[in-house]
Scaffold this motif. Sequence first.
Motif, PDB file in Angstrom:
ATOM      1  N   ASP A  17       6.957  -9.350 -14.580  1.00  0.00           N
ATOM      2  CA  ASP A  17       5.819  -8.288 -14.584  1.00  0.00           C
ATOM      3  C   ASP A  17       5.044  -8.569 -13.271  1.00  0.00           C
ATOM      4  N   LEU A  18       4.922  -7.478 -12.379  1.00  0.00           N
ATOM      5  CA  LEU A  18       4.053  -7.592 -11.290  1.00  0.00           C
ATOM      6  C   LEU A  18       2.416  -7.695 -11.860  1.00  0.00           C
ATOM      7  N   ARG A  19       1.937  -7.318 -12.888  1.00  0.00           N
ATOM      8  CA  ARG A  19       0.560  -7.527 -13.146  1.00  0.00           C
ATOM      9  C   ARG A  19       0.418  -9.301 -13.442  1.00  0.00           C
ATOM     10  N   ARG A  20       1.524  -9.596 -14.187  1.00  0.00           N
ATOM     11  CA  ARG A  20       1.451 -11.097 -14.242  1.00  0.00           C
ATOM     12  C   ARG A  20       1.453 -11.905 -12.980  1.00  0.00           C
ATOM     13  N   VAL A  21       2.190 -11.483 -12.182  1.00  0.00           N
ATOM     14  CA  VAL A  21       2.396 -12.249 -10.694  1.00  0.00           C
ATOM     15  C   VAL A  21       0.995 -12.133 -10.237  1.00  0.00           C
ATOM     16  N   GLY A  22       0.359 -10.801 -10.171  1.00  0.00           N
ATOM     17  CA  GLY A  22      -1.084 -10.629  -9.609  1.00  0.00           C
ATOM     18  C   GLY A  22      -1.939 -11.703  -9.984  1.00  0.00           C
ATOM     19  N   ARG A  23      -1.837 -12.110 -11.521  1.00  0.00           N
ATOM     20  CA  ARG A  23      -2.904 -12.886 -12.154  1.00  0.00           C
ATOM     21  C   ARG A  23      -2.505 -14.277 -11.592  1.00  0.00           C
ATOM     22  N   LYS A  24      -1.205 -14.412 -11.791  1.00  0.00           N
ATOM     23  CA  LYS A  24      -1.016 -16.031 -11.321  1.00  0.00           C
ATOM     24  C   LYS A  24      -1.273 -16.376  -9.861  1.00  0.00           C
ATOM     25  N   LEU A  25      -1.416 -15.339  -8.950  1.00  0.00           N
ATOM     26  CA  LEU A  25      -1.653 -15.578  -7.535  1.00  0.00           C
ATOM     27  C   LEU A  25      -3.157 -15.141  -7.365  1.00  0.00           C
ATOM     28  N   ASP A  26      -3.882 -14.469  -8.456  1.00  0.00           N
ATOM     29  CA  ASP A  26      -5.158 -14.038  -8.364  1.00  0.00           C
ATOM     30  C   ASP A  26      -5.311 -13.197  -7.037  1.00  0.00           C
ATOM     31  N   VAL A  27      -4.390 -12.151  -6.962  1.00  0.00           N
ATOM     32  CA  VAL A  27      -4.628 -11.388  -5.936  1.00  0.00           C
ATOM     33  C   VAL A  27      -4.653  -9.815  -6.417  1.00  0.00           C
ATOM     34  N   ARG A  28      -5.320  -8.894  -5.560  1.00  0.00           N
ATOM     35  CA  ARG A  28      -5.579  -7.572  -5.787  1.00  0.00           C
ATOM     36  C   ARG A  28      -4.243  -6.906  -5.615  1.00  0.00           C
ATOM     37  N   TYR A  29      -3.644  -7.078  -4.211  1.00  0.00           N
ATOM     38  CA  TYR A  29      -2.370  -6.267  -3.992  1.00  0.00           C
ATOM     39  C   TYR A  29      -1.097  -7.233  -3.913  1.00  0.00           C
ATOM     40  N   LEU A  30       0.027  -6.719  -4.028  1.00  0.00           N
ATOM     41  CA  LEU A  30       1.404  -7.355  -3.773  1.00  0.00           C
ATOM     42  C   LEU A  30       2.078  -6.575  -2.686  1.00  0.00           C
ATOM     43  N   VAL A  31       2.995  -7.232  -2.076  1.00  0.00           N
ATOM     44  CA  VAL A  31       3.899  -6.614  -1.044  1.00  0.00           C
ATOM     45  C   VAL A  31       5.296  -6.951  -1.547  1.00  0.00           C
ATOM     46  N   GLU A  32       6.040  -5.696  -1.662  1.00  0.00           N
ATOM     47  CA  GLU A  32       7.386  -5.853  -2.404  1.00  0.00           C
ATOM     48  C   GLU A  32       8.259  -5.414  -1.507  1.00  0.00           C
ATOM     49  N   GLY A  33       9.394  -5.887  -1.170  1.00  0.00           N
ATOM     50  CA  GLY A  33      10.469  -5.355  -0.217  1.00  0.00           C
ATOM     51  C   GLY A  33      11.980  -5.660  -0.313  1.00  0.00           C
ATOM     52  N   SER A  34      12.828  -5.024   0.157  1.00  0.00           N
ATOM     53  CA  SER A  34      14.161  -5.311   0.321  1.00  0.00           C
ATOM     54  C   SER A  34      14.847  -5.048   1.543  1.00  0.00           C
ATOM     55  N   ILE A  35      15.811  -5.602   1.982  1.00  0.00           N
ATOM     56  CA  ILE A  35      16.491  -5.351   3.282  1.00  0.00           C
ATOM     57  C   ILE A  35      17.977  -5.370   3.048  1.00  0.00           C
ATOM     58  N   ARG A  36      18.859  -4.442   3.549  1.00  0.00           N
ATOM     59  CA  ARG A  36      20.221  -4.164   3.550  1.00  0.00           C
ATOM     60  C   ARG A  36      20.807  -4.106   5.096  1.00  0.00           C
ATOM     61  N   GLN A  37      21.901  -4.662   5.015  1.00  0.00           N
ATOM     62  CA  GLN A  37      22.640  -4.236   6.479  1.00  0.00           C
ATOM     63  C   GLN A  37      23.958  -3.611   6.025  1.00  0.00           C
ATOM     64  N   SER A  38      24.346  -2.801   6.792  1.00  0.00           N
ATOM     65  CA  SER A  38      25.696  -2.120   6.498  1.00  0.00           C
ATOM     66  C   SER A  38      26.157  -1.573   7.879  1.00  0.00           C
ATOM     67  N   GLN A  39      27.481  -1.769   8.253  1.00  0.00           N
ATOM     68  CA  GLN A  39      27.773  -1.277   9.485  1.00  0.00           C
ATOM     69  C   GLN A  39      26.941  -1.191  10.702  1.00  0.00           C
ATOM     70  N   GLY A  40      26.178  -2.437  10.899  1.00  0.00           N
ATOM     71  CA  GLY A  40      25.173  -2.666  12.052  1.00  0.00           C
ATOM     72  C   GLY A  40      24.161  -1.927  11.954  1.00  0.00           C
TER      73      GLY A  40
END
Length: 467
Positions: A37-60
């Motif tokens: 849960d992102l809210r729990r992650v925020g509390r553990k890190l003591d932060v207001r914002y989180l950056v989430e991302g993903s990357i994919r490569q396909s056919q160059g």
Amino acid sequence: GLAEGMADEVLNDLSQYDGLETVGRTSSWMFKDKAEDLRRVGRKLDVRYLVEGSIRQSQGVLRLNVALIDARDASTLWAGRYVSPSRDAQRIEAAASSGILQHLGLKMVSPDRRTDPRAYEMYVRAKAIIRARDWENMDEARALLIQALKRDPSFAPAWAQLGGALNFRGTWASYTGDQSNPNWHKQALKAARRSIALDPNLAEGHQMLAFIYGFDKKAGQAHLAHALKLQPRDSQTLYWWGLSVAGAGHSDLAEQVNLKALALDPLWKRPIELAGKFAIDKGRRDQANAYVARLRPPDPDAAIEMEMAFADYEGDFSRVVQIGRDPRNRQILNDTEASGRLADTLNELGYVREALMLDVTSPFRRSVQLRKLPDIATIMAQTQPMIGTGQEYPLLWTIILELARTNRNSDIAGLYDPPSFINGLQRIDPDNRYFRAGLSGIVGEALRKTGRRAEPAQLFRGADEAR
């Protein structure tokens, strides 16, 4: 590797702004690939914002999805999708950083270090390996960086990381006894120096030079101070600066600096271990326990490793062995440095055979641990490749103590005479105060017993000043 490397670059972009406090990479990546849960992650890190991302490569084609999350309610404040048909990771990474900053009312002002797209991709892959201290793949990181620099010889960050890869590979080989290039230290320095020749304001280059020189050397401390000036909120640089001032005998300052590193990277086990040891020294064992408790939910393996470290520091060897023998911790011992700690403890308690089954060190280092030192010619041959490196003083320190215990005073004199960490004890400088306090008297006494009179007096003065 590519995703981790790009995430590190985005974090580096965001950390450049005075009004934006970012959490260090180790703590940030603790939640990578975890469905939490992102809210729990925020509390553990003591932060207001989180950056989430993903990357994919396909056919160059490279596709990056990134989102800015409000940690209070896990809502998405902003999202961006970036596509590069030419696989230009640097371009879309910079665009993502710019998008996040723009939403926060800030403007992207990172220095322009554009390079060949393939060179950048190889650089970030190699950097991820080096950051993780992935020893088995360090040769791959070195090869990637060499390829990147063939494409763009002027790309300063790649030269800095090449220096790191060469240094880590050589250090690990000297520890395990594996074959490596005997000139690895000179080559590592040359690569890192090239990075700041190309870009004098590259914090990454100064940081790596400090590590390669060693924090007890004036050159290493100067580059570390420069890196800290360029990036005052970098947790890695702060942690290393804490080690540097601790080595000079400034324990209170070292604790303050280390706590700053820990505040920026609250789940990183390195500053946690140092902070716990400072707490134990001051009779605050409950505080050391609190560090372990905070680490246990996100990283139970590291928490157990810290329990072993604190028990070992207190001399509670039976507790170290108890933790190490627990069947539930078997995998942890395989995957972390805890196996080395358990091996050292078993050796101290006299369980030599069991220690050797766990230890990964070279035959020579094992002989040092087992108090079976070879002749002085072998010692000098084995220690010579470490002279001037960060591996020098812990190894020679252990050897000197064992030589003194067995009254091999002429052998101590033989190690003292060539230019080395031991010979440098005659200098009365703040940067070697810790080592003078521990070793100058021992070395001076050995020289006195071999009939040398002038040098011991200087060493004794140095020991007294240091204490």
